[in-house]
Design an enzyme around this catalytic site. Sequence first.
Site, PDB file in Angstrom:
ATOM      1  NE  ARG A 244      -4.087  -1.868   2.246  1.00 35.60           N
ATOM      2  CZ  ARG A 244      -4.899  -1.902   1.894  1.00 35.60           C
ATOM      3  NH1 ARG A 244      -5.690  -0.830   1.212  1.00 35.60           N
ATOM      4  NH2 ARG A 244      -5.738  -2.912   1.853  1.00 35.60           N
TER       5      ARG A 244
ATOM      6  NE  ARG B 251      -6.130  -1.180  -3.179  1.00 38.76           N
ATOM      7  CZ  ARG B 251      -6.045  -2.394  -2.717  1.00 38.76           C
ATOM      8  NH1 ARG B 251      -6.745  -3.323  -2.799  1.00 38.76           N
ATOM      9  NH2 ARG B 251      -4.942  -2.534  -1.737  1.00 38.76           N
ATOM     10  CB  ILE B 252      -8.276   1.333   2.916  1.00 38.08           C
ATOM     11  CG1 ILE B 252      -9.377   0.389   2.882  1.00 38.08           C
ATOM     12  CG2 ILE B 252      -7.607   2.020   3.952  1.00 38.08           C
ATOM     13  CD1 ILE B 252      -9.540  -0.371   4.025  1.00 38.08           C
TER      14      ILE B 252
ATOM     15  CG  HIS C 172     -19.579   5.221   3.133  1.00 30.39           C
ATOM     16  ND1 HIS C 172     -18.973   4.100   2.670  1.00 30.39           N
ATOM     17  CD2 HIS C 172     -20.524   4.806   3.962  1.00 30.39           C
ATOM     18  CE1 HIS C 172     -19.420   3.166   3.272  1.00 30.39           C
ATOM     19  NE2 HIS C 172     -20.401   3.589   4.129  1.00 30.39           N
TER      20      HIS C 172
ATOM     21  CG  ASP D 299     -15.983   4.588   4.996  1.00 30.79           C
ATOM     22  OD1 ASP D 299     -15.875   5.348   3.924  1.00 30.79           O
ATOM     23  OD2 ASP D 299     -16.220   3.486   4.870  1.00 30.79           O
TER      24      ASP D 299
HETATM   25  N1  NHR Z   1      -9.122   5.900   3.186  1.00 30.58           N
HETATM   26  C1  NHR Z   1      -9.056   6.426   4.371  1.00 30.58           C
HETATM   27  N2  NHR Z   1      -7.539   6.634   4.910  1.00 30.58           N
HETATM   28  N3  NHR Z   1     -10.157   6.816   4.903  1.00 30.58           N
HETATM   29  C2  NHR Z   1     -11.139   6.939   4.402  1.00 30.58           C
HETATM   30  O1  NHR Z   1     -12.454   7.356   4.866  1.00 30.58           O
HETATM   31  C3  NHR Z   1     -11.535   6.420   3.061  1.00 30.58           C
HETATM   32  C4  NHR Z   1     -10.057   5.873   2.417  1.00 30.58           C
HETATM   33  C5  NHR Z   1     -10.228   5.149   1.388  1.00 30.58           C
HETATM   34  C6  NHR Z   1     -11.444   4.823   0.591  1.00 30.58           C
HETATM   35  C7  NHR Z   1     -14.089   5.189   0.607  1.00 30.58           C
HETATM   36  C8  NHR Z   1     -14.417   3.956   1.353  1.00 30.58           C
HETATM   37  C9  NHR Z   1     -16.207   3.955   1.043  1.00 30.58           C
HETATM   38  O2  NHR Z   1     -16.939   4.647   0.965  1.00 30.58           O
HETATM   39  C10 NHR Z   1     -12.472   5.436   1.438  1.00 30.58           C
HETATM   40  C11 NHR Z   1     -12.582   5.980   2.472  1.00 30.58           C
HETATM   41  C12 NHR Z   1     -12.592   0.816   0.323  1.00 30.58           C
HETATM   42  C13 NHR Z   1     -12.786   0.091   1.224  1.00 30.58           C
HETATM   43  C14 NHR Z   1     -12.013  -1.344   1.373  1.00 30.58           C
HETATM   44  O3  NHR Z   1     -12.112  -1.944   2.293  1.00 30.58           O
HETATM   45  C15 NHR Z   1     -13.628   0.656   2.338  1.00 30.58           C
HETATM   46  C16 NHR Z   1     -13.980   1.843   2.506  1.00 30.58           C
HETATM   47  C17 NHR Z   1     -13.978   2.839   1.284  1.00 30.58           C
HETATM   48  C18 NHR Z   1     -13.260   2.089   0.271  1.00 30.58           C
HETATM   49  N4  NHR Z   1     -11.220  -1.635   0.255  1.00 30.58           N
HETATM   50  C19 NHR Z   1     -10.479  -3.084   0.145  1.00 30.58           C
HETATM   51  C20 NHR Z   1      -8.993  -2.615   0.406  1.00 30.58           C
HETATM   52  O4  NHR Z   1      -8.227  -3.406   0.763  1.00 30.58           O
HETATM   53  C21 NHR Z   1     -10.389  -3.473  -1.341  1.00 30.58           C
HETATM   54  C22 NHR Z   1     -11.758  -3.700  -1.914  1.00 30.58           C
HETATM   55  C23 NHR Z   1     -11.900  -3.958  -3.399  1.00 30.58           C
HETATM   56  O5  NHR Z   1     -11.012  -3.816  -4.150  1.00 30.58           O
HETATM   57  O6  NHR Z   1     -12.919  -4.335  -3.686  1.00 30.58           O
HETATM   58  O7  NHR Z   1      -8.538  -1.509   0.138  1.00 30.58           O
HETATM   59  O8  NHR Z   1     -16.721   2.909   1.287  1.00 30.58           O
HETATM   60  C1  GAR Z   2     -21.369   4.842  -5.378  1.00 34.50           C
HETATM   61  O1  GAR Z   2     -22.781   4.342  -5.042  1.00 34.50           O
HETATM   62  C2  GAR Z   2     -20.417   4.983  -4.004  1.00 34.50           C
HETATM   63  O2  GAR Z   2     -21.193   5.514  -3.100  1.00 34.50           O
HETATM   64  C3  GAR Z   2     -19.915   3.816  -3.743  1.00 34.50           C
HETATM   65  O3  GAR Z   2     -19.619   2.950  -4.977  1.00 34.50           O
HETATM   66  C4  GAR Z   2     -20.653   3.728  -6.081  1.00 34.50           C
HETATM   67  C5  GAR Z   2     -19.790   4.009  -7.129  1.00 34.50           C
HETATM   68  O4  GAR Z   2     -20.607   4.093  -8.432  1.00 34.50           O
HETATM   69  N1  GAR Z   2     -18.609   3.735  -3.009  1.00 34.50           N
HETATM   70  C6  GAR Z   2     -18.222   2.789  -2.286  1.00 34.50           C
HETATM   71  O5  GAR Z   2     -18.819   1.700  -2.200  1.00 34.50           O
HETATM   72  C7  GAR Z   2     -16.787   3.054  -1.944  1.00 34.50           C
HETATM   73  N2  GAR Z   2     -16.216   2.039  -1.212  1.00 34.50           N
HETATM   74  P1  GAR Z   2     -19.830   4.949  -9.790  1.00 34.50           P
HETATM   75  O6  GAR Z   2     -18.585   4.438  -9.887  1.00 34.50           O
HETATM   76  O7  GAR Z   2     -20.944   4.749 -10.652  1.00 34.50           O
HETATM   77  O8  GAR Z   2     -19.947   6.479  -9.276  1.00 34.50           O
END
Ligand code: NHR
Ligand code: GAR
Length: 226
Positions: free
Chosen positions: A66, A92-93, A110, A146
């Site tokens: 990462r 991606r986190i 979110h 989040d």
């Molecule tokens: N990063 C930080 N530091 N803080 C936040 O609040 C973040 C962030 C990165 C992304 C979006 C979030 C969402 O809206 C977001 C917020 C991905 C995951 C996750 O578990 C969780 C939350 C969000 C986005 N991702 C996996 C990972 O290992 C991969 C999952 C996949 O590729 O499908 O990174 O939901």
């Molecule tokens: C959206 O609904 C957004 O809130 C969600 O994915 C969709 C993206 O749609 N985000 C997450 O789940 C982040 N983890 P889009 O690619 O059509 O905009």
Amino acid sequence: MSCRILVLISGSGTNLQALIDSLRARPTEGQIVAVVCNRPGALGIERARNANIPAVTLDHKDYPDRETYDQALMEQIDHFEPDLILLAGFMRILTEKFVSHYRGLLLNIHPSLLPKHKGLHTHQRVLDAGEGEHGSTVHFVTLELDGGPLIVRARIPVLAGDTPASLAARVQEQEHHLYPLAMHWFVQGRLRLIDDQACLDGSVIPPEGLKLEDFNNDLREDSYAS
Ligand code: NHR
Ligand code: GAR
């Protein structure tokens, strides 16, 4: 001064499309200077190209960890000198280093009524919990996943017979109003992160965020003015 906006995506990019469309009405306020995607072949890349926005793919699978990935991501992003970075379905986190580098400039949308259902699979979890309402939230990104200060939320009712897909579709319809609204607030200098608190027009936004339905008049394409 025109705001330089960069959008991070992973998928279909319908939120990206809503942002592009809403900026068309006020091109002098802000422009999307680049789209960066972590998944090769994502439909959102095509949406960017169709709008003549440079799109860069940076596949996380090409990086050993990462930290290295986020380092490369930061180098790409900094090249475009953005004033605002929007996560729009970015999956991606992000590391501490990344988040602190762009502190106050990073927003996420979110698909839940935060602080409920942080993380993934929110539509299924709302159904499993038997909840009567669901929605989406725009928030500042901080280290806590989040968990950053909430800005504005949109609600939808959960209906009999809803599936994760039907919920996702109705949530996304709301998102396409919600995210442009928050973006325009930021672009106009009205929305800021001050001492860990989200502020609109100099007032601290309450912890549960503002309600989209209170800003219906701001939603017409020609009326993002303050
Ligand atoms: N990063 C930080 N530091 N803080 C936040 O609040 C973040 C962030 C990165 C992304 C979006 C979030 C969402 O809206 C977001 C917020 C991905 C995951 C996750 O578990 C969780 C939350 C969000 C986005 N991702 C996996 C990972 O290992 C991969 C999952 C996949 O590729 O499908 O990174 O939901
Ligand atoms: C959206 O609904 C957004 O809130 C969600 O994915 C969709 C993206 O749609 N985000 C997450 O789940 C982040 N983890 P889009 O690619 O059509 O905009």
